[in-house]
Design an enzyme around this catalytic site. Structure first.
Site, PDB file in Angstrom:
ATOM      1  N   ASN A  83       0.831  -1.211   0.000  1.00  0.00           N
ATOM      2  CA  ASN A  83       0.000   0.000   0.000  1.00  0.00           C
ATOM      3  C   ASN A  83       0.864   1.258   0.000  1.00  0.00           C
ATOM      4  O   ASN A  83       0.547   2.254  -0.665  1.00  0.00           O
ATOM      5  CB  ASN A  83      -0.927   0.002   1.217  1.00  0.00           C
ATOM      6  CG  ASN A  83      -2.050  -1.016   1.085  1.00  0.00           C
ATOM      7  OD1 ASN A  83      -2.444  -1.367  -0.028  1.00  0.00           O
ATOM      8  ND2 ASN A  83      -2.554  -1.508   2.206  1.00  0.00           N
ATOM      9  N   GLU A  84       1.953   1.204   0.766  1.00  0.00           N
ATOM     10  CA  GLU A  84       2.916   2.317   0.754  1.00  0.00           C
ATOM     11  C   GLU A  84       3.431   2.548  -0.662  1.00  0.00           C
ATOM     12  O   GLU A  84       3.521   3.689  -1.133  1.00  0.00           O
ATOM     13  CB  GLU A  84       4.122   1.979   1.641  1.00  0.00           C
ATOM     14  CG  GLU A  84       3.919   2.156   3.114  1.00  0.00           C
ATOM     15  CD  GLU A  84       5.169   1.760   3.893  1.00  0.00           C
ATOM     16  OE1 GLU A  84       5.100   1.753   5.117  1.00  0.00           O
ATOM     17  OE2 GLU A  84       6.210   1.454   3.264  1.00  0.00           O
ATOM     18  N   LEU A  85       3.775   1.458  -1.312  1.00  0.00           N
ATOM     19  CA  LEU A  85       4.351   1.539  -2.655  1.00  0.00           C
ATOM     20  C   LEU A  85       3.396   2.222  -3.627  1.00  0.00           C
ATOM     21  O   LEU A  85       3.822   3.047  -4.443  1.00  0.00           O
ATOM     22  CB  LEU A  85       4.697   0.135  -3.153  1.00  0.00           C
ATOM     23  CG  LEU A  85       5.337   0.043  -4.536  1.00  0.00           C
ATOM     24  CD1 LEU A  85       6.657   0.809  -4.559  1.00  0.00           C
ATOM     25  CD2 LEU A  85       5.558  -1.412  -4.924  1.00  0.00           C
TER      26      LEU A  85
END
Length: 420
Positions: A83-85
């Site tokens: 999700n960060e990516l």
């Protein structure tokens, strides 16, 4: 008031995205975080207080100047990382966030296709999450491989890799106008590393002297490319600037006057330079210095230059620089393995990494070209568009005799130029 609305979102210089699972990358991440902290660079490093606050974590990424993404074997097992990516890549595409990518002990082709060590984690994710969500993560990992990055497999000393990354991050977040541009996927390979070293020798902040700097190294290693890049980056910081190339052409650009190659060639080189840079803060770059007399003549007139001027000599002979007392010298070495492979792939495949079926052939080609930028580009261009059989035949001809190989590669360049 809700917890999320009252939660304080700190600003960071660097957002460090990595998998917190136990794997070989963990010690590297710890060392990198420590190195950044010692430089006074504030870095977001996984905090349990933010782990469960998805929206706040997104704001934290947006508030950072740079995202460092460490892709290790366990990276796709973390939903948080995936999700960060997605957030990082979206901001990167919108030009709101710079990204430094580090592949740690993984095959980039496996990342791109989610095969190998990435196959099983994604099978498990497919059982827990919707097909749409998993597909969005797959697209993010595929998109990631289109960004230029560092590959840990090609670094024999991890400490050197940590130092390089720390120094480049320091340049990015400082926003200094005289600093070289960094992390450009389409820029010259390894230029950031070379420019950082060259800037330290030039010490542009000091205006108390006329500093002489030398760039030396074997033919084809990229001396002129580095000098031209530095010239373009730095010239705005000087009142006047001049670049004399190997054919004695002059690229003087002070918006007032220019000089032709004939004027420079016909015995008036020092007079022309003196008239241009005399008593002004100037930048002078002399390419392909190959004799002591030429070097002495230029060195003798630097007293006419204004305080804060910089003179860069480019030569294959370190001894020439030593003979006239040039104290600040950058000795350009061959590219590192990951840099050489990236440069070769740009010429051979028009992309950063080799296709899976060409990986072993590309590694052999890099060895054949002796890691020299010019040879890598020529060889890559000559193999572009050919099938694996043609590659094998060509590499077999070139392997074995390094000196003969370079000559043969250069011949290809001349032959191609004549055809055009």
């Amino acid at each position: 008031m809700s917890a999320s609305s009252s939660f304080f979102i700190p600003r960071f210089d660097v957002y460090l995205s990595f998998s917190a699972e136990e794997d070989t990358a963990k010690s590297f991440v710890i060392d990198l975080h420590r190195s950044l902290s010692e430089k006074g660079i504030t870095t977001y490093y996984k905090d349990d207080k933010l782990e469960d606050l998805g929206s706040e974590l997104s704001k934290c990424i947006r508030a950072s100047k740079l995202a460092v993404v460490v892709v290790s074997e366990s990276y796709p097992t973390s939903v948080l990382c995936l999700n960060e990516l997605q957030t990082i890549l979206n901001l990167h595409e919108e030009r709101q966030l710079s990204v430094l990518l580090i592949f740690y002990g993984v095959e980039t082709s496996n990342i791109r296709k989610q095969t190998g060590e990435y196959a099983e984690p994604f099978r498990k994710l497919s059982e827990e999450y919707s097909a749409e969500k998993v597909q969005s993560w797959r697209r993010a990992l595929t998109k990631l491989t289109g960004i230029s990055g560092l590959d840990s497999r090609f670094w024999s000393r991890e400490a050197e890799m940590v130092d390089l990354i720390t120094n480049e991050i320091s340049l990015v977040i400082s926003n200094k106008p005289i600093s070289p541009s960094t992390f450009k996927a389409d820029g010259p390979v390894a230029m950031d590393r070379h420019m950082h070293a060259l800037y330290e020798l030039l010490d542009l902040k000091s205006d108390k002297e006329v500093r002489l700097v030398g760039i030396c190294g074997p033919g084809g290693v990229g001396k002129t490319t580095l000098a031209r890049h530095a010239y373009e980056e730095m010239s705005v910081n000087f009142h006047v600037h001049m670049f004399v190339d190997k054919s004695e052409k002059n690229y003087h650009q002070d918006h007032q006057e220019t000089f032709t190659s004939t004027e420079i060639q016909e015995g008036a080189q020092t007079d022309v330079i003196k008239s241009v840079l005399g008593q002004r803060r100037g930048l002078l770059v002399i390419d392909c210095v190959d004799n002591l007399q030429q070097l002495k003549e230029i060195s003798e007139i630097v007293g006419w230059f204004g305080s804060g001027s910089r003179v860069i000599f480019i030569t294959q002979e370190r001894s020439l620089l030593d003979d006239v007392g040039v104290e600040h010298v950058y000795e350009l070495q061959s590219l590192k393995y990951d840099e050489a492979l990236q440069l070769f792939c740009r010429s051979a495949f028009n992309q950063q990494h080799p296709p899976t079926s060409f990986e072993s052939l590309a590694l052999r080609a890099v060895q054949v070209a002796s890691f020299l930028p010019l040879s890598l580009q020529i060889l890559g261009s000559s193999l572009h568009g050919k099938d694996e059989r043609a590659w094998e035949e060509e590499l077999q001809k070139l392997e074995g005799d390094e000196e003969k190989t370079i000559v043969e590669v250069m011949k290809k360049s001349y032959a191609k130029a004549n055809e055009e």
